[in-house]
Design an enzyme around this catalytic site. Sequence first.
Site, PDB file in Angstrom:
ATOM      1  N   ASP A  81       0.849  -1.195   0.000  1.00  0.00           N
ATOM      2  CA  ASP A  81       0.000   0.000   0.000  1.00  0.00           C
ATOM      3  C   ASP A  81       0.885   1.246   0.000  1.00  0.00           C
ATOM      4  O   ASP A  81       2.046   1.203   0.427  1.00  0.00           O
ATOM      5  CB  ASP A  81      -0.887   0.039   1.255  1.00  0.00           C
ATOM      6  CG  ASP A  81      -1.865  -1.114   1.280  1.00  0.00           C
ATOM      7  OD1 ASP A  81      -2.155  -1.684   0.220  1.00  0.00           O
ATOM      8  OD2 ASP A  81      -2.333  -1.445   2.393  1.00  0.00           O
TER       9      ASP A  81
HETATM   10  N1  URA Z   1      -1.309  -5.932   3.865  1.00  0.00           N
HETATM   11  C1  URA Z   1      -1.773  -4.666   3.888  1.00  0.00           C
HETATM   12  O1  URA Z   1      -2.799  -4.395   4.502  1.00  0.00           O
HETATM   13  N2  URA Z   1      -1.084  -3.734   3.230  1.00  0.00           N
HETATM   14  C2  URA Z   1       0.064  -3.966   2.568  1.00  0.00           C
HETATM   15  O2  URA Z   1       0.654  -3.050   1.993  1.00  0.00           O
HETATM   16  C3  URA Z   1       0.543  -5.280   2.555  1.00  0.00           C
HETATM   17  C4  URA Z   1      -0.163  -6.258   3.210  1.00  0.00           C
END
Ligand code: URA
Length: 284
Positions: free
Chosen positions: A107
């Site tokens: 993310d």
């Molecule tokens: N899980 C999440 O919630 N975000 C990420 O970036 C990776 C795994």
Amino acid sequence: MKKTIRLDKMLGNLGYGTRSGIKALVRQGAIAVNGARAKDPGMQIDPEADEVVLDGEKIVYRDTVYVLLNKPAGYVSATEDRRDRVVLELLDEEVNVLSPFPVGRLDKDTEGLLLLTNDGKLSHELLSPRKHVPKTYQALVEGAAGENDVALFQEGVTLDDGYRTLPALLRIVSVGQAGTLPDHPEAGKAAERMKKVSALRGPELQAAIDAGSPLSWIELTIQEGKYHQVKRMFEAVGKKVLYLRRVAMGPLPLDESLEVGEWRELTEEEVTALREYRKESEGQ
Ligand code: URA
């Protein structure tokens, strides 16, 4: 089988110019192959056997690239984006000319280990849902994580869309007193990163502290990679991920000597370990 490539393509792939630019270099006599002046930009080169010299510099050919990036928050895991900065902006041109792409996504606000490569086969294998390549994350979580959560994650939790996750391994590293950070150096660093990188996350952390919420520093290993999976798994047990970083993917740990935003190419051993790992998990 002998693998050859056109001279202009070889140099173009390495970023030495367009086809016409390389043609001009040949015309100027700037390129030598095995000690003799190259006359034809279309001549076939065996990159493993032939020696190509450009302006006195020996050219080492490669067509694959494997990068380990310690991703900072604020960048999206994409090759281009109309609104946001992308992780490729953190790499050098000499690497970007080989067109690497992120292996999976973190993310925008997640930090840590991101692998980038132009090896589509390896990327596909590492991401294949059938392979269950484990990914380990560390997180600062609002709420007191406990043995109950360990058991729930071990069984698999049901996400907001009804999907039941595969068993995941939760390790509770440290739980802070209400309204204080967990007593662990990594949790302190995470809080600093939150304050530094986002006008939104800093106040969010402060609000959690002001509200007297317990905060937990945890490590979680999951075997799959659903959208926002870690955040949604904690939501499923009534907790909120405030800060998230990935610290391992299969056999590859995050290189802790890389500052956030820094990267390096993988060693041959690391690339082999990723390939072998893939083979091992195929046998399961
Ligand atoms: N899980 C999440 O919630 N975000 C990420 O970036 C990776 C795994």
